[in-house]
Motif scaffolding. Structure first.
Motif, PDB file in Angstrom:
ATOM      1  N   ALA A 157       0.837  -1.202   0.000  1.00 32.11           N
ATOM      2  CA  ALA A 157       0.000   0.000   0.000  1.00 32.11           C
ATOM      3  C   ALA A 157       0.873   1.255   0.000  1.00 32.11           C
ATOM      4  O   ALA A 157       0.589   2.222  -0.724  1.00 32.11           O
ATOM      5  CB  ALA A 157      -0.915  -0.009   1.227  1.00 32.11           C
ATOM      6  N   PHE A 158       1.937   1.247   0.802  1.00 29.13           N
ATOM      7  CA  PHE A 158       2.862   2.379   0.844  1.00 29.13           C
ATOM      8  C   PHE A 158       3.517   2.590  -0.512  1.00 29.13           C
ATOM      9  O   PHE A 158       3.608   3.729  -1.014  1.00 29.13           O
ATOM     10  CB  PHE A 158       3.937   2.116   1.916  1.00 29.13           C
ATOM     11  CG  PHE A 158       4.984   3.187   2.008  1.00 29.13           C
ATOM     12  CD1 PHE A 158       4.800   4.295   2.831  1.00 29.13           C
ATOM     13  CD2 PHE A 158       6.174   3.094   1.287  1.00 29.13           C
ATOM     14  CE1 PHE A 158       5.776   5.289   2.928  1.00 29.13           C
ATOM     15  CE2 PHE A 158       7.149   4.075   1.371  1.00 29.13           C
ATOM     16  CZ  PHE A 158       6.950   5.176   2.193  1.00 29.13           C
ATOM     17  N   VAL A 159       3.990   1.512  -1.122  1.00 30.81           N
ATOM     18  CA  VAL A 159       4.669   1.595  -2.424  1.00 30.81           C
ATOM     19  C   VAL A 159       3.747   2.193  -3.475  1.00 30.81           C
ATOM     20  O   VAL A 159       4.122   3.100  -4.224  1.00 30.81           O
ATOM     21  CB  VAL A 159       5.156   0.197  -2.861  1.00 30.81           C
ATOM     22  CG1 VAL A 159       5.634   0.205  -4.317  1.00 30.81           C
ATOM     23  CG2 VAL A 159       6.280  -0.291  -1.952  1.00 30.81           C
ATOM     24  N   LYS A 160       2.517   1.708  -3.534  1.00 28.90           N
ATOM     25  CA  LYS A 160       1.572   2.185  -4.552  1.00 28.90           C
ATOM     26  C   LYS A 160       1.146   3.628  -4.294  1.00 28.90           C
ATOM     27  O   LYS A 160       1.033   4.426  -5.249  1.00 28.90           O
ATOM     28  CB  LYS A 160       0.361   1.247  -4.602  1.00 28.90           C
ATOM     29  CG  LYS A 160       0.687  -0.124  -5.174  1.00 28.90           C
ATOM     30  CD  LYS A 160      -0.528  -1.000  -5.345  1.00 28.90           C
ATOM     31  CE  LYS A 160      -1.063  -1.520  -4.047  1.00 28.90           C
ATOM     32  NZ  LYS A 160      -2.157  -2.521  -4.238  1.00 28.90           N
ATOM     33  N   GLU A 161       0.937   3.972  -3.029  1.00 27.61           N
ATOM     34  CA  GLU A 161       0.567   5.350  -2.687  1.00 27.61           C
ATOM     35  C   GLU A 161       1.717   6.312  -3.021  1.00 27.61           C
ATOM     36  O   GLU A 161       1.480   7.421  -3.512  1.00 27.61           O
ATOM     37  CB  GLU A 161       0.223   5.456  -1.197  1.00 27.61           C
ATOM     38  CG  GLU A 161      -1.069   4.769  -0.798  1.00 27.61           C
ATOM     39  CD  GLU A 161      -2.297   5.621  -1.077  1.00 27.61           C
ATOM     40  OE1 GLU A 161      -2.158   6.749  -1.576  1.00 27.61           O
ATOM     41  OE2 GLU A 161      -3.417   5.127  -0.799  1.00 27.61           O
ATOM     42  N   ALA A 162       2.946   5.894  -2.745  1.00 26.62           N
ATOM     43  CA  ALA A 162       4.104   6.732  -3.045  1.00 26.62           C
ATOM     44  C   ALA A 162       4.223   6.985  -4.542  1.00 26.62           C
ATOM     45  O   ALA A 162       4.443   8.124  -4.990  1.00 26.62           O
ATOM     46  CB  ALA A 162       5.375   6.077  -2.507  1.00 26.62           C
TER      47      ALA A 162
END
Length: 395
Positions: free
Chosen positions: A247-252
């Motif tokens: 989720a962090f990777v995609k949001e970033a």
């Protein structure tokens, strides 16, 4: 939780000890320990087999089962088949306590193995110490399970300090990046990864560039991402399981924030890649076992064969290989402990293992060292797969 643990202290513990001492003369040696008969030894696992971290627990579980099936097909250890019992703890410490007590009190296991996670292992620690039940091969690299050494905790994999040191070394040496932030799960696991990264930075005269957190078993990453973005780091070490890290990777990526991203093995490599899709490309992942595709290593060949036989629909993965290695070390130690199997004898056998070959990998333990492996392997995601690398590159 606390009431469950207290039941094993005070008068009840003394009473049980007295009763055992009073009837010990009528119990055959082979039956003196729970979970051991002339034909069987029982091992229990509490792990995340369901829920948002299920990929981690099922990976260890499948790998261990494949190995133990292989051992049992060859006659077991010292004439005993290994019975393996597993139960879900959902990666929640309170459930781990209940599961561990159930394994010891009701299932009457001889030993425990294959636990997953730092906060869960931390919850089990006082129980196994007081009950003197070995817990072998945990899927965590936390220092609290290593220092000080606990007689009944046997770690096999490299530590989080080992992994974060290797990640920082590659980021600094290969990419020239010195401003490194940490995005971590807000509990004992995340703090272990944060501490390891800070130690590695301090060793190089560097300081943490920024940090952000998220709560365990959630994907609530936006607040932590905002904190990290405000620091504008060149690289981010991510400490968590696959769903929140994905989720962090995609949001970033969606926010146009593109530092070098790195994470440690606990993340669950294949699950992270699947959850992240194309956004996973370029992520650096440290590993504590070799590539599950590297058949030049005997233990990997054995793992692939055992996996294919027991679980023909499951593909080789880092987590499953770690489970297989864990069970092989355990089986080797059970064999070494001899026919008159006791829990203390198992620990003594493990502590006597020095450069013990388990198929192209050597494990070493002693009374002062309960971590069998130290090596860290580096990988970087490309084309939907984590590829072994000697040096890392910018995405």
């Amino acid at each position: 939780m606390k009431k469950g643990i207290r039941r094993f202290g005070g008068y009840k513990f003394c009473f049980v000890a007295a009763v055992l001492a009073g009837i010990a003369f009528v119990i055959p040696a082979a039956w003196a320990e729970d979970g051991v008969t002339d034909s069987e030894v029982v091992i229990g696992q509490c792990a995340a087999l369901e829920g948002p971290a299920a990929g981690l627990g099922t990976g260890m579980n499948v790998g261990m089962k494949a190995c133990l099936d292989e051992v049992n097909a060859k006659g077991g250890v010292n004439g005993r088949k290994i019975k393996f019992i597993a139960s879900n703890d959902g990666y929640e410490p309170d459930k781990t306590v209940d599961c561990t007590l159930n394994m010891i009190e009701n299932e009457k296991v001889f030993a425990l193995a294959g636990y997953v996670g730092t906060p869960t292992a931390k919850a089990a620690l006082p129980i196994v110490q007081e009950m003197k039940v070995p817990l072998v091969g945990l899927y965590t690299g936390a220092g609290l399970l290593r220092n000080p050494v606990s007689r009944y905790i046997i770690n096999i994999r490299a530590s989080y300090d080992d992994e974060t040191e290797a990640l920082v070394e590659r980021i600094v040496s290969d990419l020239g990046i010195k401003d490194i932030a940490v995005f971590y799960q807000d509990d004992s696991f995340g703090l272990a990864g944060l501490s390891g990264t800070e130690k590695a930075l301090k060793k190089r005269g560097l300081k943490l560039a920024g940090m952000g957190t998220f709560a365990r078993n959630t994907e609530a990453v936006k607040g932590g991402l905002a904190s990290i973005m405000a620091a504008k780091p060149g690289a981010v070490v991510m400490v968590g399981p696959y769903k929140p890290i994905a989720a962090f990777v995609k949001e970033a990526k969606a926010a146009g924030f593109n530092p070098v991203l790195a994470t440690i093995s606990f993340v669950g490599t294949e699950n992270l890649i699947k959850e992240s899709g194309d956004a996973a490309n370029g992520i650096i992942i440290s590993q504590v076992v070799p590539s599950p595709d590297d058949t030049s290593i005997p233990v990997v060949r054995d793992f692939q064969a055992a996996l294919k036989k027991s679980f023909p629909n499951e593909a080789p993965s880092y987590g499953r290989l770690e489970g297989y290695v864990t069970a092989r070390v355990l089986a080797t130690a059970l064999e070494k402990a001899g026919a008159a199997l006791t829990r203390e004898g198992l620990i003594d056998a493990i502590e006597s293992m020095s450069n013990a070959d388990i198929g192209g990998m050597s494990v070493s333990f002693s009374k002062d060292n309960h971590q069998g492996l130290n090596k860290v392997y580096m990988t970087q995601v490309g084309g939907g797969k984590a590829k072994p690398v000697a040096k890392v590159a910018r995405p």
